[in-house]
Scaffold this motif. Structure first.
Motif, short mmCIF file in Angstrom:
data_model
loop_
_atom_site.label_atom_id
_atom_site.label_comp_id
_atom_site.label_asym_id
_atom_site.label_seq_id
_atom_site.Cartn_x
_atom_site.Cartn_y
_atom_site.Cartn_z
N ASP A 77 0.83 -1.21 0.00
CA ASP A 77 0.00 0.00 0.00
C ASP A 77 0.87 1.26 0.00
OD1 ASP A 77 -2.35 -1.44 -0.04
OD2 ASP A 77 -2.55 -1.50 2.14
N GLN A 78 1.94 1.25 0.80
CA GLN A 78 2.85 2.39 0.81
C GLN A 78 3.53 2.56 -0.55
OE1 GLN A 78 3.34 4.74 3.19
NE2 GLN A 78 1.66 3.77 4.31
N ALA A 79 3.82 1.45 -1.21
CA ALA A 79 4.45 1.51 -2.54
C ALA A 79 3.53 2.22 -3.53
CB ALA A 79 4.77 0.10 -3.02
N LEU A 80 2.23 1.94 -3.45
CA LEU A 80 1.28 2.61 -4.35
C LEU A 80 1.22 4.10 -4.06
CD1 LEU A 80 -1.65 0.01 -4.35
CD2 LEU A 80 -0.10 0.54 -6.24
N VAL A 81 1.27 4.47 -2.77
CA VAL A 81 1.26 5.89 -2.39
C VAL A 81 2.51 6.58 -2.93
CG1 VAL A 81 1.34 7.50 -0.45
CG2 VAL A 81 -0.15 5.49 -0.34
N VAL A 82 3.67 5.93 -2.77
CA VAL A 82 4.94 6.51 -3.24
C VAL A 82 4.91 6.68 -4.76
CG1 VAL A 82 7.42 6.09 -3.50
CG2 VAL A 82 6.30 5.63 -1.31
N ALA A 83 4.45 5.65 -5.48
CA ALA A 83 4.41 5.72 -6.94
C ALA A 83 3.48 6.84 -7.40
CB ALA A 83 3.96 4.38 -7.51
N LYS A 84 2.35 7.00 -6.71
CA LYS A 84 1.41 8.07 -7.06
C LYS A 84 2.05 9.43 -6.83
CE LYS A 84 -3.36 9.56 -6.27
NZ LYS A 84 -4.60 9.32 -5.49
N ALA A 85 2.80 9.57 -5.74
CA ALA A 85 3.47 10.84 -5.44
C ALA A 85 4.55 11.16 -6.47
CB ALA A 85 4.08 10.79 -4.05
N GLN A 86 5.17 10.11 -7.03
CA GLN A 86 6.23 10.32 -8.01
C GLN A 86 5.71 10.99 -9.28
OE1 GLN A 86 9.13 9.61 -6.31
NE2 GLN A 86 9.81 7.80 -7.44
N ALA A 87 4.40 10.88 -9.51
CA ALA A 87 3.82 11.49 -10.70
C ALA A 87 3.83 13.01 -10.63
CB ALA A 87 2.39 11.00 -10.89
N LYS A 88 4.08 13.58 -9.43
CA LYS A 88 4.16 15.04 -9.26
C LYS A 88 5.63 15.41 -9.10
CE LYS A 88 -0.12 14.85 -6.59
NZ LYS A 88 -0.72 15.12 -5.26
N PRO A 89 6.34 15.69 -10.18
CA PRO A 89 7.77 15.97 -10.07
C PRO A 89 8.04 17.25 -9.29
CG PRO A 89 6.98 16.45 -12.29
CD PRO A 89 5.84 15.78 -11.57
N VAL A 90 9.05 17.20 -8.43
CA VAL A 90 9.48 18.36 -7.65
C VAL A 90 10.92 18.67 -8.04
CG1 VAL A 90 9.89 19.32 -5.35
CG2 VAL A 90 7.95 17.76 -5.74
N ILE A 91 11.14 19.86 -8.58
CA ILE A 91 12.47 20.24 -9.04
C ILE A 91 13.28 20.80 -7.87
CG2 ILE A 91 13.78 21.75 -10.59
CD1 ILE A 91 11.35 21.68 -12.47
N VAL A 92 14.47 20.23 -7.65
CA VAL A 92 15.37 20.69 -6.59
C VAL A 92 16.62 21.24 -7.26
CG1 VAL A 92 16.71 20.02 -4.57
CG2 VAL A 92 14.48 18.96 -5.00
N ASP A 93 16.85 22.56 -7.11
CA ASP A 93 18.00 23.20 -7.75
C ASP A 93 19.29 23.03 -6.95
OD1 ASP A 93 16.40 24.13 -9.84
OD2 ASP A 93 15.78 25.88 -8.69
N ASP A 94 19.13 22.80 -5.64
CA ASP A 94 20.31 22.66 -4.78
C ASP A 94 20.97 21.30 -5.02
OD1 ASP A 94 21.95 22.03 -2.43
OD2 ASP A 94 21.09 23.85 -1.57
N GLU A 95 22.22 21.31 -5.54
CA GLU A 95 22.90 20.07 -5.89
C GLU A 95 23.17 19.20 -4.67
OE1 GLU A 95 26.97 18.53 -8.18
OE2 GLU A 95 26.42 20.67 -8.19
N GLY A 96 23.59 19.80 -3.57
CA GLY A 96 23.86 19.03 -2.36
C GLY A 96 22.61 18.37 -1.82
N LEU A 97 21.50 19.09 -1.87
CA LEU A 97 20.23 18.54 -1.41
C LEU A 97 19.78 17.38 -2.30
CD1 LEU A 97 18.03 18.89 0.71
CD2 LEU A 97 16.91 20.55 -0.78
N GLN A 98 19.98 17.54 -3.61
CA GLN A 98 19.60 16.47 -4.54
C GLN A 98 20.45 15.23 -4.31
OE1 GLN A 98 16.96 16.60 -6.96
NE2 GLN A 98 17.44 14.43 -6.72
N ASN A 99 21.72 15.41 -4.02
CA ASN A 99 22.60 14.27 -3.74
C ASN A 99 22.15 13.52 -2.48
OD1 ASN A 99 24.20 14.73 -5.97
ND2 ASN A 99 25.67 16.02 -4.86
N SER A 100 21.71 14.29 -1.47
CA SER A 100 21.22 13.66 -0.23
C SER A 100 19.96 12.83 -0.51
CB SER A 100 20.92 14.73 0.82
OG SER A 100 22.09 15.42 1.19
#
Length: 558
Positions: free
Chosen positions: A426-449
C-alpha cells in the motif's frame, strides 16, 4: 423512384426513433434505479436458477441485456459472483430481450399512437424538466422513451406498408437451406449495424406484419438477430479483463448454440408455437407468432444449457487465463497438506514467501516510477489480495483442527508477516502516485542527499529476502537504522532549505511527505522479514534454487 426514397427516409427515421427510445429507456431506468440494480443482482443470484429469473426480469424492464451483462461483469471481477451464478443471469437476460417482441406484437399494432405514445412523451418530459437531477427526472426520461418506442414502431409499420406495394416478393424468396441461411445472415447484419437486437427484431416483426417477409423468413431473421448480439459482446471485451471475456464467451456460446438448435428444429418449433398459441388463445398474426417463437427458442436454449452451467463455468475459468491469474493462485496450499500441521506450516510459509516477492517487486517499482503506479503495480496488488485471501481461507480450515500452542503461535507470525507485506505494498502505491508530481530541486547538495537516501532504501529492499544466500536479518536491521538516519538528515536539510527559501516551500514539504512514505515502506518490509525469517528457521525451509541477488528477482514459483 421519388416515392421509394421517401419510404426509405421514413424507414430510417422510424429506426432512429426506435434506437433513441431504447437508449432513453435503458439510461433512464438505470439512473432512476440508482444502486437498486447492483443490490438486486447481489441478492437475487444465489444460484444459477435465481440468476436466470433475475437476468430475465431486469432485462425485460431496462430493455438492454448489455446493461445487465456489464453489471454482471463488474460483480464477477469484484469476486461477489461466481461464474455459475453469472452464467445464470446471462441466460436469463437472453429470455428478457424477448420482451421487445411482445411489446411490438401486443401493443405496437393494437393502439393508436396519438392516444398512448404521445401522452407518455408529454408526461415523461414534464417529469424530466421539473425533476432536475432527481430520480424522478430519470424516470421521466424512461417514460418518454417508452412513448418514442411506440412512435418508432408506428413509423416503421408505415414504411414497410409502403415498401410492400412496390416490392416483388418473389425476388426475395430463396428456397431451402440457402434461403434460411440468407435470412439468418440478414438478421445478423441488421443487429451488427444497429448494435441493437431489439431494433433488428422490431424491424423484422413490422416487415412480416406489413407483408414484406414470409413467416419462415422472418423467423430466420429473428434467429440471426439473436446471434448478432454476440458481435456486441465480442467488441465490448477487446482488451478487457479475463472475467469480462469469460462472460462474453458464455453469451456467445449460448446465442450461437441456441440459434443452431432452433434452425435444426425450425418446423418442430413452429408446430409447438401454433399449438401453444391456440391453447393460450393468442391471435394468429405474424407479430404474435414471431414473438412467441423468439421466446420459445430462447427458453429452449436455457433448458438445454442449464444442466451444463457448472461444467461450462469450469471450462471458461480455464480459458483467457493471464499471468496475473496464474500468480494469484495459491501454489502450495492444498487440502491434502492439512492432514499434518508441519506440512501445512511449510506450505503457508512458502505461499507467504510468494507474497513477499510481489511486495518487494512493488516497492522497487515504486522507487523507480516517474508517472504514477503503472498497470503492473496495480496487477501485483490484485495478485497479493488473491493470495492473501487464499492464505486466510487455508488458515481458517486449519484452525478447525485441534492445534498445539506452538502451531498457533506460528500461524500468528504468518498473519503478522502477511499484514506487514500488504502494508508495504500500500505504501508503494502511495509513493508511486506521489512520483507522478515531479518536484524540481536546484540545490545540488540537497539532490545528492535525496539520491543517497533512495539508494539506501533500494539496497535495503533488495536484501530483505530470506531466500538469498547471504541474507542476514541483523544486516537488514542495521541498514534500516541507516535509512532512518538518512531520512532524518534529508528531512532536516529540506526544512532548512525551505526556511532559507532556496526552493519552493510547497515542493519541499511534498518531498518530506514522500520520503516519509518511503521510510514506512522500508520499515514494513523489515518487520515482515522478522516474522518470515523466524518461520524459515523454525520450519527449515529449503529452496532448490536461490537467486544470487535479491533486487528485482522473483522467488521460485512466482
Amino acid at each position: 423512384m421519388g416515392q421509394g426514397i421517401v419510404t426509405l427516409g421514413i424507414l430510417a427515421g422510424g429506426l432512429g426513433l426506435f434506437l433513441l427510445a431504447v437508449t432513453m429507456i435503458t439510461e433512464g431506468l438505470k439512473l432512476a434505479a440508482g444502486n437498486a440494480l447492483r443490490d438486486m443482482l447481489g441478492k437475487w443470484t444465489r444460484s444459477p436458477g435465481h440468476g436466470i429469473v433475475t437476468g430475465m426480469s431486469m432485462t425485460a424492464v431496462v430493455q438492454s441485456s448489455s446493461a445487465v451483462t456489464v453489471a454482471i461483469i463488474g460483480f464477477v471481477n469484484a469476486g461477489l459472483l461466481a461464474m455459475p451464478q453469472a452464467l445464470g443471469v446471462v441466460f436469463g437476460a437472453n429470455i428478457g430481450t424477448t420482451m421487445t417482441g411482445w411489446l411490438v406484437a401486443v401493443i405496437g399494432f393494437k393502439i393508436k399512437v396519438e392516444t398512448f405514445a404521445l401522452p407518455l412523451i408529454g408526461v415523461g418530459m414534464i417529469l424530466r424538466l421539473a425533476g432536475g437531477d432527481s430520480r424522478r427526472a430519470q424516470f421521466g426520461t424512461a417514460l418518454a422513451g417508452f412513448g418514442l418506442f411506440f412512435m418508432g414502431i408506428d413509423v416503421l409499420r408505415q414504411a414497410f406498408e409502403g415498401l410492400a406495394v412496390g416490392i416483388d416478393l418473389q425476388r426475395l424468396t430463396v428456397e431451402g437451406v440457402p434461403g434460411v441461411l440468407m435470412f439468418v445472415g440478414i438478421g445478423f447484419l441488421m443487429t451488427v449495424l444497429t448494435q441493437s437486437s431489439s431494433a433488428a427484431i422490431a424491424i423484422t416483426l413490422t416487415a412480416a406484419t406489413g407483408g414484406i417477409l414470409s413467416l419462415h423468413a422472418a423467423a430466420s431473421m429473428v434467429i440471426g438477430a439473436n446471434i448478432g448480439t454476440t458481435s456486441t459482446a465480442a467488441l465490448a471485451v477487446i482488451g478487457a479483463t479475463p472475467n469480462a471475456k469469460r462472460v462474453a464467451a458464455a453469451h456467445i456460446i449460448f446465442n450461437i448454440g441456441t440459434g443452431v438448435v432452433a434452425l435444426l428444429i425450425l418446423p418442430i418449433l413452429f408446430w409447438v408455437v401454433k399449438v401453444t398459441g391456440k391453447f393460450l388463445g393468442l391471435e394468429d398474426i405474424p407479430a404474435v407468432t414471431l414473438a412467441m417463437f423468439h421466446t420459445m427458442f430462447n427458453v429452449l436454449g436455457v433448458l438445454l444449457m442449464w444442466p451444463a452451467t457448472r461444467r461450462l463455468a469450469k471450462f471458461l475459468e480455464r480459458r483467457f487465463v493471464t499471468l496475473e491469474e496464474i500468480e494469484g493462485r495459491a501454489k502450495y496450499l492444498d487440502k491434502t497438506v492439512t492432514v499434518s500441521p508441519m506440512l501445512a506450516l511449510n506450505a503457508l510459509t512458502l505461499e507467504i514467501s510468494r507474497i513477499a516477492t510481489i511486495s518487494r517487486r512493488m516497492a522497487l517499482a515504486a522507487l523507480s516510477a516517474e508517472s504514477g503506479p503503472d498497470r503492473q503495480m496495480a496487477k501485483d496488488r490484485m495478485i497479493m489480495d488473491k493470495l492473501s485471501l487464499a492464505v486466510a481461507d487455508f488458515i481458517t480450515r486449519l484452525e478447525r483442527e485441534r492445534l498445539t500452542d506452538e502451531v498457533s503461535a506460528q500461524l500468528a507470525k504468518m498473519l503478522r508477516a502477511e499484514q506487514h507485506l500488504l502494508a508495504c505494498a500500500d505504501q508503494a502505491l502511495v509513493v508511486a502516485k506521489a512520483q507522478a508530481k515531479p518536484v524540481i530541486v536546484d540545490d545540488e547538495g540537497l539532490q545528492n542527499s535525496l539520491n543517497h537516501y533512495r539508494a539506501e532504501v533500494v539496497r535495503l529492499i533488495g536484501l530483505t529476502n530470506p531466500e538469498i544466500k547471504d541474507f542476514s536479518l541483523a544486516g537488514c536491521e542495521a541498514l534500516l537504522e541507516q535509512v532512518q538516519s538518512s531520512y532524518d538528515d534529508v528531512k532536516s536539510a529540506l526544512l532548512i532549505a525551505g526556511a532559507e527559501l532556496r526552493s519552493p516551500v510547497s515542493g519541499l514539504i511534498e518531498l518530506v511527505e514522500r520520503n516519509s512514505h518511503i521510510r514506512r515502506m522500508a520499515r514494513q518490509m523489515v518487520k515482515a522479514m522478522r516474522y518470515l525469517n523466524a518461520l524459515y528457521v523454525i520450519n527449515d525451509i529449503q529452496f532448490p534454487e536461490t537467486p544470487k541477488a535479491g533486487v528485482g528477482k522473483e522467488a521460485p514459483g512466482v
